[in-house]
Design a protein around this motif. Structure first.
Motif, mmCIF file in Angstrom:
data_model
loop_
_atom_site.group_PDB
_atom_site.id
_atom_site.type_symbol
_atom_site.label_atom_id
_atom_site.label_comp_id
_atom_site.label_asym_id
_atom_site.label_seq_id
_atom_site.Cartn_x
_atom_site.Cartn_y
_atom_site.Cartn_z
ATOM 1 N N TRP A 72 0.838 -1.209 0.000
ATOM 2 C CA TRP A 72 0.000 0.000 0.000
ATOM 3 C C TRP A 72 0.868 1.251 0.000
ATOM 4 N N ARG A 73 1.881 1.279 0.845
ATOM 5 C CA ARG A 73 2.727 2.469 0.940
ATOM 6 C C ARG A 73 3.548 2.676 -0.330
ATOM 7 N N GLY A 115 12.451 -5.375 1.263
ATOM 8 C CA GLY A 115 12.137 -4.785 2.555
ATOM 9 C C GLY A 115 11.584 -5.801 3.535
ATOM 10 N N LEU A 116 10.688 -6.652 3.063
ATOM 11 C CA LEU A 116 10.084 -7.648 3.950
ATOM 12 C C LEU A 116 11.105 -8.678 4.417
ATOM 13 N N ALA A 117 11.958 -9.113 3.508
ATOM 14 C CA ALA A 117 12.927 -10.145 3.869
ATOM 15 C C ALA A 117 14.041 -9.597 4.749
ATOM 16 N N SER A 118 14.468 -8.360 4.498
ATOM 17 C CA SER A 118 15.576 -7.787 5.258
ATOM 18 C C SER A 118 15.121 -7.072 6.530
ATOM 19 N N VAL A 134 14.463 -4.021 6.850
ATOM 20 C CA VAL A 134 15.045 -2.685 6.932
ATOM 21 C C VAL A 134 13.904 -1.679 6.984
ATOM 22 N N ALA A 135 13.887 -0.847 8.013
ATOM 23 C CA ALA A 135 12.720 -0.012 8.300
ATOM 24 C C ALA A 135 12.370 0.929 7.150
ATOM 25 N N ALA A 136 13.369 1.518 6.500
ATOM 26 C CA ALA A 136 13.074 2.478 5.439
ATOM 27 C C ALA A 136 12.317 1.827 4.291
ATOM 28 N N LEU A 137 12.623 0.571 3.986
ATOM 29 C CA LEU A 137 11.927 -0.122 2.906
ATOM 30 C C LEU A 137 10.516 -0.540 3.300
ATOM 31 N N LEU A 138 10.270 -0.667 4.576
ATOM 32 C CA LEU A 138 8.922 -1.006 5.037
ATOM 33 C C LEU A 138 8.059 0.237 5.204
ATOM 34 N N ASP A 139 8.647 1.335 5.715
ATOM 35 C CA ASP A 139 7.876 2.535 6.018
ATOM 36 C C ASP A 139 7.795 3.520 4.854
ATOM 37 N N ALA A 170 8.487 3.783 -1.384
ATOM 38 C CA ALA A 170 8.459 4.611 -2.589
ATOM 39 C C ALA A 170 9.560 5.666 -2.554
ATOM 40 N N THR A 171 9.885 6.157 -1.367
ATOM 41 C CA THR A 171 10.954 7.153 -1.246
ATOM 42 C C THR A 171 12.316 6.522 -1.533
ATOM 43 N N VAL A 172 12.567 5.344 -0.984
ATOM 44 C CA VAL A 172 13.844 4.664 -1.253
ATOM 45 C C VAL A 172 14.006 4.437 -2.754
ATOM 46 N N ARG A 173 12.957 3.976 -3.371
ATOM 47 C CA ARG A 173 13.019 3.708 -4.816
ATOM 48 C C ARG A 173 13.238 5.002 -5.602
ATOM 49 N N ALA A 174 12.572 6.086 -5.182
ATOM 50 C CA ALA A 174 12.736 7.361 -5.890
ATOM 51 C C ALA A 174 14.149 7.914 -5.724
#
Length: 518
Positions: free
Chosen positions: A375-376, A476-479, A481-486, A489-493
């Motif tokens: 969703w995020r 994000g789910l496997a690692s 890592v909070a930034a990839l979960l929260d 879209a920002t990490v990818r951008a």
């Protein structure tokens, strides 16, 4: 005033005064009959549509003619004698709570038909085939449910008019059988819900094969529940319990304010799209009742269904708790809204004392984490200027300056959740899971609990194709890592921005870890 509105909309061509007087005469003779007709769910849909159109442009005769069809239905059931013109929709005349006349393809004036009513009988000019409203009644435990299987009315699906889809004899028998079984279940084990349904349910609307809708209701159609066919009486009972809560809350929110008028979108753990705050409250209320249903029912189902019953209980309980907790401190709730959420929290907390098997609890936690991350990724849009600031800091090897601002933007396609499919399969059908999955896929590694291997596989996929949205989510789910979960879209951008400016894509794991450390 209502009569004046209809007179202004349909004009002299259709005698609004006659229809109004006919309805008044029927009310004088049989007020309970008129109330039953006016309160029928599809009448509410038609009235809302007609009044909405009257407030804007003039409605069509087939919409504004709801007054005439209601008056005709009341006349039939109260024993009045009269003649009246009514609209034709999809080649048929529908009188709510009475039945439908399917007209011949030729020989009647387009858009309307003349009815002669007397002694509870109806004659339609130019003929027609009559299908009676299919009422059903079942009693158990001292309680009676009386409903109509609504498969004829063009407005039964709460949207634009649809063609009649009458159940055949086998389908009708199966619906009746399951409803009777569900009613016996509810009256024995969930008497409070049975009382609500006996008082509030008026029409059950079977949806056609192939629909993705589990069950639905409408604020304009109090007492109407549309649903797809169910495999078991337990599934039908759950759907009825769920939807009657929506009907109750639809009536309540017209009387009190649970939220302020300030707009905004929120996350609902059971929906793929952003919801308004009232929509989230609807879900909390309905699913709280579902949690309570499974709290009782999970130990009463046949052994073959027990595992899924426990899973449903654990999943819905976790979803409601997450939604309730997300509203702590929400300034858009009124005092009544906060009391509403607090009451739901108390009800769920009673059910949280029941232990859930560890493996199911773990599966549910993973399912909620994936749903939230998906969703995020799809609905949170980072502020472009903040993305540039983050990219600049990364390229300077400076500390991460903080989170990017984001806004919820509804729309777009939410990706499938392949891990969720496998996680649920592994929990509920382990033999099928072992036969279905590839040993090498990142999804299979994740579902088996091999999170390190899954993270490495997803990272390889991101490096091969940074546009692979699902790989970012899986990483994000496997690692964890909070930034990839929260803020996926920002990490990818930021990754895309750095790549565009330097020609050297950063390692996705390192970038996410850097953003998490802020």
């Amino acid at each position: 005033m209502l009569k004046s509105l209809f007179e202004a909309s349909v004009g002299a061509l259709h005698d609004v005064e006659h229809a109004w007087n006919l309805l008044a005469d029927a009310e004088n003779i049989a007020p309970a009959v008129v109330e039953d007709v006016v309160m029928y769910p599809t009448v509410g849909v038609r009235l809302a549509k007609a009044l909405h159109d009257i407030a804007g442009a003039a409605p069509s005769w087939r919409e504004a003619g709801v007054l005439h069809t209601v008056a005709a239905a009341a006349a039939v059931r109260s024993g009045l004698e009269c003649a009246i013109s009514v609209p034709v929709v999809h080649g048929a005349v529908m009188l709510p709570t009475v039945g439908q006349w399917q007209l011949p393809s030729t020989g009647f004036p387009a858009g309307q038909a003349e009815l002669s009513i007397g002694g509870g009988e109806v004659a339609v000019a130019h003929g027609g085939t009559f299908l009676r409203a299919r009422d059903h009644r079942v009693s158990a435990g001292g309680r009676t449910l009386a409903i109509t299987f609504e498969d004829l009315d063009p407005h039964r699906e709460f949207t634009t008019p649809v063609a009649p889809a009458p159940l055949d004899a086998v389908e009708r028998e199966e619906w009746a059988k399951l409803l009777d079984e569900a009613w016996h279940l509810l009256t024995r084990w969930h008497p409070g819900c049975a009382d609500e349904l006996a008082a509030g349910l008026r029409a059950l609307i079977p949806l056609g094969a192939g629909t993705s809708v589990f069950a639905a209701s409408s604020s304009n159609a109090f007492g109407g529940i549309a649903m797809s066919a169910k495999a078991t009486a337990t599934q039908l009972a759950e759907a009825l319990v769920h939807e009657i809560q929506h009907s109750k809350l639809n009536a309540l929110v017209d009387l009190v304010d649970l939220t302020t008028t300030e707009p905004g979108w929120v996350y609902a753990p059971w929906r793929d799209d952003p919801r308004g705050l009232v929509g989230l409250l609807h879900g909390i209320y309905a699913f709280t009742a579902v949690v309570e249903f499974w709290h009782v029912q999970r130990d009463l189902v046949p052994p073959a269904e027990a595992r899924r019953a426990w899973f449903s209980f654990a999943l819905r309980r976790a979803q409601v708790r997450a939604a309730v907790d997300s509203l702590r401190g929400n300034t858009r709730l009124t005092d009544l809204g906060r009391a509403f959420v607090a009451a739901a929290s108390v009800r769920v907390s009673v059910c949280e004392t029941a232990p859930v098997p560890d493996d199911l609890a773990g599966t549910v936690a993973d399912l909620l984490a994936e749903h939230r991350a998906v969703w995020r990724m799809h609905h949170l849009r980072p502020e472009p200027a903040d993305v540039v600031v983050l990219a600049d800091a990364w390229m300077r090897d400076a500390p991460c300056p903080g989170r990017a601002r984001s806004e919820v933007v509804p729309g777009g396609t939410t990706a499938a959740r392949p891990r969720s499919v496998l996680l649920e399969m592994r929990a509920l059908a382990p033999d099928r899971f072992e036969r279905a999955v590839s040993l090498e896929s990142a999804e299979a590694m994740f579902a088996r609990g091999e999170r390190g291997s899954a993270a490495a596989a997803y990272a390889r996929r991101v490096r091969r194709d940074p546009r692979d949205v699902d790989a970012w989510i899986g990483l994000g789910l496997a690692s964890q890592v909070a930034a990839l979960l929260d803020q996926p879209a920002t990490v990818r951008a930021v990754h895309a921005c750095v790549t565009a400016r330097t020609g050297a894509p950063p390692a996705p794991e390192e970038l996410a870890a850097w953003m998490t450390a802020s």
